[in-house]
Design a protein around this motif. Sequence first.
Motif, PDB file in Angstrom:
ATOM      1  N   ASN A 208      -2.857   8.448  -9.384  1.00 26.91           N
ATOM      2  CA  ASN A 208      -4.311   8.488  -9.444  1.00 26.91           C
ATOM      3  C   ASN A 208      -4.853   7.095  -9.183  1.00 26.91           C
ATOM      4  O   ASN A 208      -4.092   6.121  -9.061  1.00 26.91           O
ATOM      5  CB  ASN A 208      -4.809   9.064 -10.780  1.00 26.91           C
ATOM      6  CG  ASN A 208      -4.402   8.217 -11.977  1.00 26.91           C
ATOM      7  OD1 ASN A 208      -4.362   6.985 -11.923  1.00 26.91           O
ATOM      8  ND2 ASN A 208      -4.086   8.883 -13.088  1.00 26.91           N
ATOM      9  N   LEU A 209      -6.156   6.978  -9.083  1.00 26.06           N
ATOM     10  CA  LEU A 209      -6.766   5.718  -8.665  1.00 26.06           C
ATOM     11  C   LEU A 209      -6.440   4.586  -9.636  1.00 26.06           C
ATOM     12  O   LEU A 209      -6.104   3.464  -9.213  1.00 26.06           O
ATOM     13  CB  LEU A 209      -8.281   5.887  -8.541  1.00 26.06           C
ATOM     14  CG  LEU A 209      -9.072   4.646  -8.109  1.00 26.06           C
ATOM     15  CD1 LEU A 209      -8.583   4.143  -6.749  1.00 26.06           C
ATOM     16  CD2 LEU A 209     -10.562   4.951  -8.062  1.00 26.06           C
ATOM     17  N   ARG A 210      -6.510   4.848 -10.933  1.00 22.31           N
ATOM     18  CA  ARG A 210      -6.252   3.791 -11.919  1.00 22.31           C
ATOM     19  C   ARG A 210      -4.809   3.311 -11.842  1.00 22.31           C
ATOM     20  O   ARG A 210      -4.542   2.108 -11.882  1.00 22.31           O
ATOM     21  CB  ARG A 210      -6.571   4.316 -13.327  1.00 22.31           C
ATOM     22  CG  ARG A 210      -6.409   3.279 -14.432  1.00 22.31           C
ATOM     23  CD  ARG A 210      -7.280   2.069 -14.181  1.00 22.31           C
ATOM     24  NE  ARG A 210      -7.165   1.076 -15.237  1.00 22.31           N
ATOM     25  CZ  ARG A 210      -7.456  -0.207 -15.089  1.00 22.31           C
ATOM     26  NH1 ARG A 210      -7.904  -0.652 -13.919  1.00 22.31           N
ATOM     27  NH2 ARG A 210      -7.325  -1.047 -16.079  1.00 22.31           N
ATOM     28  N   GLU A 213      -4.470   1.154  -8.751  1.00 27.46           N
ATOM     29  CA  GLU A 213      -5.098  -0.163  -8.876  1.00 27.46           C
ATOM     30  C   GLU A 213      -4.214  -1.128  -9.662  1.00 27.46           C
ATOM     31  O   GLU A 213      -4.042  -2.292  -9.274  1.00 27.46           O
ATOM     32  CB  GLU A 213      -6.461  -0.020  -9.552  1.00 27.46           C
ATOM     33  CG  GLU A 213      -7.517   0.647  -8.681  1.00 27.46           C
ATOM     34  CD  GLU A 213      -8.781   0.977  -9.450  1.00 27.46           C
ATOM     35  OE1 GLU A 213      -9.830   1.154  -8.812  1.00 27.46           O
ATOM     36  OE2 GLU A 213      -8.718   1.068 -10.702  1.00 27.46           O
ATOM     37  N   PHE A 227      -8.582  -2.455  -0.404  1.00 28.27           N
ATOM     38  CA  PHE A 227      -7.991  -1.194  -0.865  1.00 28.27           C
ATOM     39  C   PHE A 227      -7.031  -0.648   0.196  1.00 28.27           C
ATOM     40  O   PHE A 227      -5.908  -0.230  -0.127  1.00 28.27           O
ATOM     41  CB  PHE A 227      -9.105  -0.190  -1.145  1.00 28.27           C
ATOM     42  CG  PHE A 227      -8.632   1.151  -1.636  1.00 28.27           C
ATOM     43  CD1 PHE A 227      -8.405   1.372  -2.979  1.00 28.27           C
ATOM     44  CD2 PHE A 227      -8.412   2.196  -0.742  1.00 28.27           C
ATOM     45  CE1 PHE A 227      -7.970   2.611  -3.432  1.00 28.27           C
ATOM     46  CE2 PHE A 227      -7.980   3.429  -1.181  1.00 28.27           C
ATOM     47  CZ  PHE A 227      -7.755   3.634  -2.538  1.00 28.27           C
ATOM     48  N   VAL A 245      -3.341   8.977  -2.748  1.00 22.07           N
ATOM     49  CA  VAL A 245      -4.024   8.466  -3.944  1.00 22.07           C
ATOM     50  C   VAL A 245      -5.149   9.423  -4.294  1.00 22.07           C
ATOM     51  O   VAL A 245      -6.061   9.639  -3.494  1.00 22.07           O
ATOM     52  CB  VAL A 245      -4.580   7.047  -3.724  1.00 22.07           C
ATOM     53  CG1 VAL A 245      -5.219   6.529  -5.012  1.00 22.07           C
ATOM     54  CG2 VAL A 245      -3.474   6.095  -3.262  1.00 22.07           C
ATOM     55  N   THR A 246      -5.084  10.010  -5.490  1.00 21.94           N
ATOM     56  CA  THR A 246      -6.135  10.926  -5.930  1.00 21.94           C
ATOM     57  C   THR A 246      -7.226  10.111  -6.627  1.00 21.94           C
ATOM     58  O   THR A 246      -6.950   9.360  -7.560  1.00 21.94           O
ATOM     59  CB  THR A 246      -5.577  11.998  -6.882  1.00 21.94           C
ATOM     60  OG1 THR A 246      -4.961  11.377  -8.012  1.00 21.94           O
ATOM     61  CG2 THR A 246      -4.515  12.839  -6.170  1.00 21.94           C
ATOM     62  N   CYS A 247      -8.453  10.272  -6.163  1.00 23.60           N
ATOM     63  CA  CYS A 247      -9.551   9.394  -6.599  1.00 23.60           C
ATOM     64  C   CYS A 247     -10.679  10.159  -7.292  1.00 23.60           C
ATOM     65  O   CYS A 247     -11.854   9.795  -7.172  1.00 23.60           O
ATOM     66  CB  CYS A 247     -10.092   8.616  -5.406  1.00 23.60           C
ATOM     67  SG  CYS A 247      -8.857   7.610  -4.560  1.00 23.60           S
ATOM     68  N   LYS A 250     -14.167  11.060  -5.821  1.00 19.97           N
ATOM     69  CA  LYS A 250     -14.188  10.414  -4.503  1.00 19.97           C
ATOM     70  C   LYS A 250     -13.190  11.059  -3.551  1.00 19.97           C
ATOM     71  O   LYS A 250     -13.041  10.612  -2.413  1.00 19.97           O
ATOM     72  CB  LYS A 250     -13.891   8.925  -4.650  1.00 19.97           C
ATOM     73  CG  LYS A 250     -14.960   8.173  -5.448  1.00 19.97           C
ATOM     74  CD  LYS A 250     -14.608   6.706  -5.583  1.00 19.97           C
ATOM     75  CE  LYS A 250     -15.656   5.966  -6.412  1.00 19.97           C
ATOM     76  NZ  LYS A 250     -15.290   4.537  -6.605  1.00 19.97           N
ATOM     77  N   ARG A 253      -7.203   9.843  -0.861  1.00 19.31           N
ATOM     78  CA  ARG A 253      -6.928   8.887   0.212  1.00 19.31           C
ATOM     79  C   ARG A 253      -5.479   9.074   0.653  1.00 19.31           C
ATOM     80  O   ARG A 253      -4.570   9.185  -0.177  1.00 19.31           O
ATOM     81  CB  ARG A 253      -7.115   7.443  -0.261  1.00 19.31           C
ATOM     82  CG  ARG A 253      -8.473   7.147  -0.893  1.00 19.31           C
ATOM     83  CD  ARG A 253      -9.608   7.224   0.109  1.00 19.31           C
ATOM     84  NE  ARG A 253     -10.813   6.564  -0.377  1.00 19.31           N
ATOM     85  CZ  ARG A 253     -11.719   7.123  -1.160  1.00 19.31           C
ATOM     86  NH1 ARG A 253     -11.555   8.364  -1.570  1.00 19.31           N
ATOM     87  NH2 ARG A 253     -12.794   6.456  -1.552  1.00 19.31           N
ATOM     88  N   GLN A 262      -9.495   9.537   4.613  1.00 22.52           N
ATOM     89  CA  GLN A 262     -10.214   9.901   3.391  1.00 22.52           C
ATOM     90  C   GLN A 262     -10.593  11.374   3.451  1.00 22.52           C
ATOM     91  O   GLN A 262     -11.108  11.854   4.464  1.00 22.52           O
ATOM     92  CB  GLN A 262     -11.465   9.046   3.234  1.00 22.52           C
ATOM     93  CG  GLN A 262     -12.296   9.380   2.004  1.00 22.52           C
ATOM     94  CD  GLN A 262     -13.443   8.400   1.815  1.00 22.52           C
ATOM     95  OE1 GLN A 262     -13.414   7.289   2.318  1.00 22.52           O
ATOM     96  NE2 GLN A 262     -14.451   8.824   1.083  1.00 22.52           N
TER      97      GLN A 262
END
Length: 498
Positions: A208-210, A213, A227, A245-247, A250, A253, A262
């Motif tokens: 996931n996004l976190r 990151e 990014f 990447v699951t956002c 949003k 990606r 995207q």
Amino acid sequence: MFRAPEDVSHAIESQFGGKRVLVVGDLMVDAYLWGDVSRISPEAPVPVVRLNRKTVTLGGAGNVLLNLVGLGLPATAAGFVGDDDGGRQLGQMLEQAGISSAGCVRLADRPTTTKTRVVSGHHQMLRLDEEGVGPVADEGVKRLIDAILGQLDDASALILSDYAKGVVTAEVCQAIIPEARRRGIPVIVDPKGFNFQKYAGATTMTPNLREFEIATGLEAGYDSETFQRAGSDLRERLGLEYLVVTCGDKGIRLFDKAGWSQFPALAREVYDVSGAGDTVIASLTASIVAGLDLDDAMRLANVAAGVVVGKIGTTPIQSRDLRDAVRDTQLLEQPRKVYEAAELADLIQSWKSRGDRVVFTNGCFDLLHVGHVTLLAKARACGDRLVVGLNTDRSVRQLKGPTRPVVVQGDRAQVLAGLASVDAVVLFDEETPLELIAGLKPDVLVKGGDYEESQVVGGELVKSWGGRVAIIPLVEGRSTTKLLEKSQKDPNGNRRAG
């Protein structure tokens, strides 16, 4: 939306070829104690929950397995199970779901991971976790690796579902990923934590996004170029064919050799993101084994995620729901709004749980005109959600005569669903919508100004549970009957011949 919509539809209808998927991960029991709170305990300042019912389901990697089975794919579970009541309960649930436990290893010195939640209404009061906290002994790890390798011959794909409970360790990953890839089996990883190096060599990974990151060291305020570079660098460093990447809202990606893409989120209403990652990895894997184009695989996973986040609680995807969502997405990219009565009743309950006031109106809506549109817009303004009960073709003929309706019920339903003011459409075949109203229990019942409140069918029923009836003035001179009469006259107002 899809590059090859016929291939996508065929994949869903054929249950993605019925190919077996091996899921290695942390198997859990999710237990729920449901009850009501009406007072505080005299013994301590805590709520007293009067227990009404108990439910259990597969959690952790088990939810990935349920998503696969929901899509029609055979699945095999591999992981640690305790020699305890939780382990026996987990085994029974796997068997009932038609999931093979051939890759599971039972440990006498480690409990089955069990999460017990105490819930009142829609609020979780407490969660109790029973789990092993230390590393598994070497002998247990060796048994697990052997069990996994023994199941690879029957697998078309391998999923690593990591919940950091001791199954998907670096040792296990380094033993099974290279062997799976050597056999040409795609490896799809749902990671946990922020050190992704143990997953090196997999086909793809879905952080996931976190997680992404932190794993890539992205700091607050990064721009799109940073990014993109971080995603490309991570994919190359781990030797992945592509990175997903699951956002959240949003979307998704995708990073591959060609660059990055995207895919915007498709859920129109997000009620609960629990389990969405499990649905994404299961749907993506299903698409891979079915041989779908990568872009279509991503789009299908996105559609599946949009289905499950539109429901309350962790809900595995079902092939029929995915099929319907794909169909609705292809219809002018329109969200699904046409429901069966029982399904709509559940949806209305979820709306009400969020504090929404539900408005109901009904009619034939044959040859939709400005009077209809105005009525529906004003009806929507009476609450937060508008449900339209639509007469079937048979009931329209009974009410209006053998020449009606002009527009068939399926088309009438889709036209209504295309209006921004309408949240749901449901067909009814009875003479009146009384039975439908009783089942849906709206807060506001709306009719046009040609009715007196005392004449509104279901009015007293709605008032009985605290609702109200609203009468909305009609737009003068606008009706389907007048439109049909006008169509039968020439510009001079004379009736056309024949």
